[in-house]
Design an enzyme around this catalytic site. Structure first.
Site, short mmCIF file in Angstrom:
data_model
loop_
_atom_site.label_atom_id
_atom_site.label_comp_id
_atom_site.label_asym_id
_atom_site.label_seq_id
_atom_site.Cartn_x
_atom_site.Cartn_y
_atom_site.Cartn_z
N ASP A 223 -1.20 -2.40 4.32
CA ASP A 223 -1.34 -3.09 3.04
C ASP A 223 -2.47 -2.39 2.28
OD1 ASP A 223 -1.02 -4.75 0.88
OD2 ASP A 223 -1.02 -6.60 2.02
C1 BGC Z 1 -0.46 -7.20 -1.31
C2 BGC Z 1 0.88 -6.58 -1.03
C3 BGC Z 1 1.28 -5.67 -2.17
C4 BGC Z 1 0.18 -4.63 -2.37
C5 BGC Z 1 0.49 -3.61 -3.45
C6 BGC Z 1 -1.50 -6.17 -1.72
O1 BGC Z 1 -2.67 -6.77 -2.18
O2 BGC Z 1 -0.88 -7.93 -0.19
O3 BGC Z 1 1.85 -7.58 -0.82
O4 BGC Z 1 2.52 -5.07 -1.92
O5 BGC Z 1 -1.02 -5.31 -2.70
O6 BGC Z 1 0.36 -4.13 -4.72
#
Ligand code: BGC
Length: 692
Positions: A223
């Protein structure tokens, strides 16, 4: 852009995210393909969660449709709209099972039930990826967040999770297994800490379960910066150790951070990370690029794709919205409204004409200009015959000011019916937007009371990103349509439902507590050794003064909330009058390898045709580990005409009854089962069978 282009030429970049200009992306692809040493095309990632420009209901709302076709269609439209911008990889579906409506990200989830989430996860993967990932208009999906994120303590985002392996496997991992079986191209590791080993460093999850057991051959992305966060968690002392932990645990690609790019080379030189790990990660990522057909067609030609927001997109959004709205209550059949007998209707509240808010959370590219609000849709539908009056009454859903209430009350008093548009603005749910109090925010409850005092029939349409506690208003209104954040076409869907052009057919994918203190509350709970009964669960005011504490006759409940939810999982009313009857089982016993059929009659005694989501629940009465008091094992959305009776059948194999038992292997255990068929998790029509 110059920096990116230079790094691309040097072969230092393999994917980009959050760029949506197709010309820029085509140019970046050109540099990658023509000017980098190896000519490898780029992955282009973006959060396309419930629509691109045309926005579907939030995923939790889509889950309320209990309709895999609707969910698949929504993802298909999202994929092809996103593809026009040059995107080839979405960070969806989000399939964290969540039983905590305080958690803001419950909005992005498919609800509390692993079976429902699994069916819809597969449908969503299918919608994004199609049958052929290399076809034009399909994009790679990413099942996230692996795993356990939905259990974040107290619903506070990013908080710790501790999940016993048994529950992890029987609940949280199931939708991921379904996504893998459906061919999902990628997975995302969660931010969260799981039993002391944050998911982004969790070898058990990414190597043992994902690769060894499930044979996943796509790639795992971290993530956002979750590798460097391993040291913030307190697992590692610095970025190098974080890179070591994540790489050895099986994260193939780092999102956003630079722990890998700054440290992997040294870790390999030092002999701590084997080159095989890097080779495998590279192969996993390249495989995804091949499957996407990027080597054959790296460039995007938007003109070859349908236009954004075409009829197909709007139809998908409208169907999804229609089927996701849940009729929670409908006293004295105040709904549907009949345009015939109605001279005027008052539309009151902060969310009746809020094109941006109705789109919900996580809509980077969603276009509020495409939104049709309930106010506009109701005008369009009945404005010629009915005097439609709109009073916003509150600036936002959070306003505390009651300045607008006098006007609202005056208009309500002067109208034949009142529809209140209540709920949460979109920013009150979603990532990092958890709430500890999940009732209607601001002065909304006060507004409801003031409108109630007019004596007019009051209908509440609630748009929100989560189940709300509605105890303080539920008796003050005659009907409640719970619309989640319904997306671009929320308005027309709500208008059609209010005026009876369609019957509501959504069912709750998530339990609605009476009070937030009941959370986590979900239908598939354990029985405990002292389950509550209505007679024994004595509420606080009924307890005799001076009563003595004993150990006899006690049951599991709250003194102030009892033991039932306000609205149960699977609940959802209809304008039809459905009746379940004649449950039967094909044979009282069945063997491993065989099947059993459970069926029941569903009659529509009402006078409108409507869809009903028929649900099958079972209970395994004794297991090597205790089993939930009910588990959803099947659902079917069927259309029933007035006066019609249909027979609904569900077939189960032994494998459908399997679970991870005491020895942590998955198997169906012989024994006695109960089965219920009905319209919610509180269905009473029961039969039983035995697995021998
Ligand atoms: C989130 C993800 C997301 C990523 C990219 C993160 O903060 O937890 O679900 O895909 O950001 O934007």
């Amino acid at each position: 852009l110059e920096v990116v282009t230079r790094q691309l030429r040097e072969g230092r970049i393999g994917s980009v995210l959050n760029q949506v200009n197709v010309d820029v992306l085509n140019e970046l692809q050109r540099v990658a393909v023509e000017e980098s040493r190896l000519g490898i095309p780029l992955l282009v990632g973006r959060d396309v969660i419930h629509g691109f420009k045309t926005v579907m209901p939030i995923p939790l709302g889509q889950a309320a449709s209990f309709n895999p076709d609707v969910v698949r269609d929504g993802a298909r439209v999202a994929a092809r709209e996103a593809a026009t911008a040059g995107i080839n990889w979405t960070f969806a579906p989000m399939i964290d099972v969540s039983r905590d409506p305080r958690w803001g990200r419950i909005a992005e989830s498919l609800g509390e039930d692993p079976y429902l989430a699994s069916m819809l996860a597969a449908a969503m993967v299918n919608g994004y990826q199609g049958d052929d990932l290399s076809a034009i208009g399909t994009i790679a999906a990413c099942a996230k967040h692996f795993a356990g994120y939905g259990e974040s303590e107290s619903g506070r985002d990013y908080a710790t999770t501790n999940i016993p392996e048994n529950e992890l496997r029987n609940v949280h991992l199931r939708p991921f297994k379904a996504a893998v079986d459906a061919g999902v191209a990628t997975l995302m590791a969660s931010f969260s800490d799981l039993d002391g080993i944050p998911a982004s460093a969790n070898e058990f999850l990414m190597r043992q379960v994902l690769r060894d057991e499930w044979k996943f051959d796509g790639f795992v992305v971290s993530d956002w910066d979750s590798i460097r966060q391993l040291s913030i968690h307190g697992l590692t002392a610095n970025d190098r150790e974080s890179a070591y932990e994540a790489a050895t645990a099986g994260v193939d690609m780092e999102m956003h951070g630079n722990a890998y790019s700054n440290n992997l080379e040294q870790l390999i030189t030092d002999g701590r990370v084997s080159i095989d790990i890097v080779d495998t990660a590279v192969a996993n990522i390249l495989r995804a690029k091949f499957r996407l057909g990027l080597f054959d067609h790296p460039y995007t030609h938007p003109e070859k794709l349908p236009a954004i927001g075409d009829d197909d997109a709007f139809d998908a959004a409208r169907q999804a919205a229609l089927q996701s709205v849940v009729l929670l209550k409908n006293d004295r059949q105040v709904l549907p409204l009949s345009a015939d007998g109605l001279e005027s209707v008052a539309l009151i509240g902060p969310l009746g004409d809020a094109p941006y808010e109705q789109l919900g959370t996580w809509i980077f590219d969603g276009d509020p200009e495409l939104s049709i609000t309930p106010m506009h849709a109701i005008h369009d539908l009945v404005g010629r015959d009915v005097d439609v009056r709109y009073v916003r009454a509150m600036e936002t859903s959070r306003s505390h000011s009651v300045d607008g209430f006098d006007e609202a009350v005056a208009v309500a008093r002067d109208s034949d019916a009142v529809v209140l548009f209540l709920g949460e603005e979109s920013i009150l749910s979603g990532e990092a937007h958890s709430r500890a109090d999940i009732s209607l925010p601001g002065a909304q409850a006060e507004l409801v009371k003031r409108i109630r005092s007019t004596g007019r029939p009051v209908i509440a349409v609630i748009q929100a990103g989560r189940p709300l506690t509605l105890s303080n208003i539920v008796d003050e209104v005659d009907a409640i349509l719970f619309a989640w954040h319904p997306g671009t076409m929320g308005g027309p869907a709500i208008a059609d439902l209010l005026f009876g052009l369609e019957s509501p057919s959504g069912k709750l994918p998530s339990t609605f507590p009476r009070m937030v203190g009941q959370v986590p509350i979900y239908y598939a709970q354990g029985n405990t050794g002292k389950p509550a009964t209505p007679e024994k669960a004595m509420l606080i005011d009924d307890i005799p003064v001076g009563a003595q504490q004993t150990s006899v006759g006690n049951v599991s409940y709250h003194l102030d909330a009892g033991f039932t939810p306000l609205f149960a999982f699977g609940h959802g009313l209809s304008y039809a009058d459905f009746r379940y009857d004649q449950i039967a089982v094909s044979s009282a016993e069945f063997e491993l390898g065989g099947t059993v059929t459970i069926s029941a009659d569903l009659s529509n005694d009402g006078d409108v045709a409507a869809d009903e989501v028929v649900q099958l629940y079972i209970r395994d009465l004794a297991g090597s580990v205790t089993r939930p008091i009910r588990e959803l094992k099947g659902f079917q959305r069927v259309r029933v005409e007035p006066g019609q009776t249909i027979r609904v059948e569900f077939q189960l194999e032994a494998d459908d009854l399997a679970f991870y038992g005491r020895d942590m292997t998955r198997a169906a255990e012989p024994g006695q089962f109960h089965a219920w068929i009905g319209g919610s998790s509180e269905a009473q029509l029961r039969t039983s069978f035995r697995l021998v």
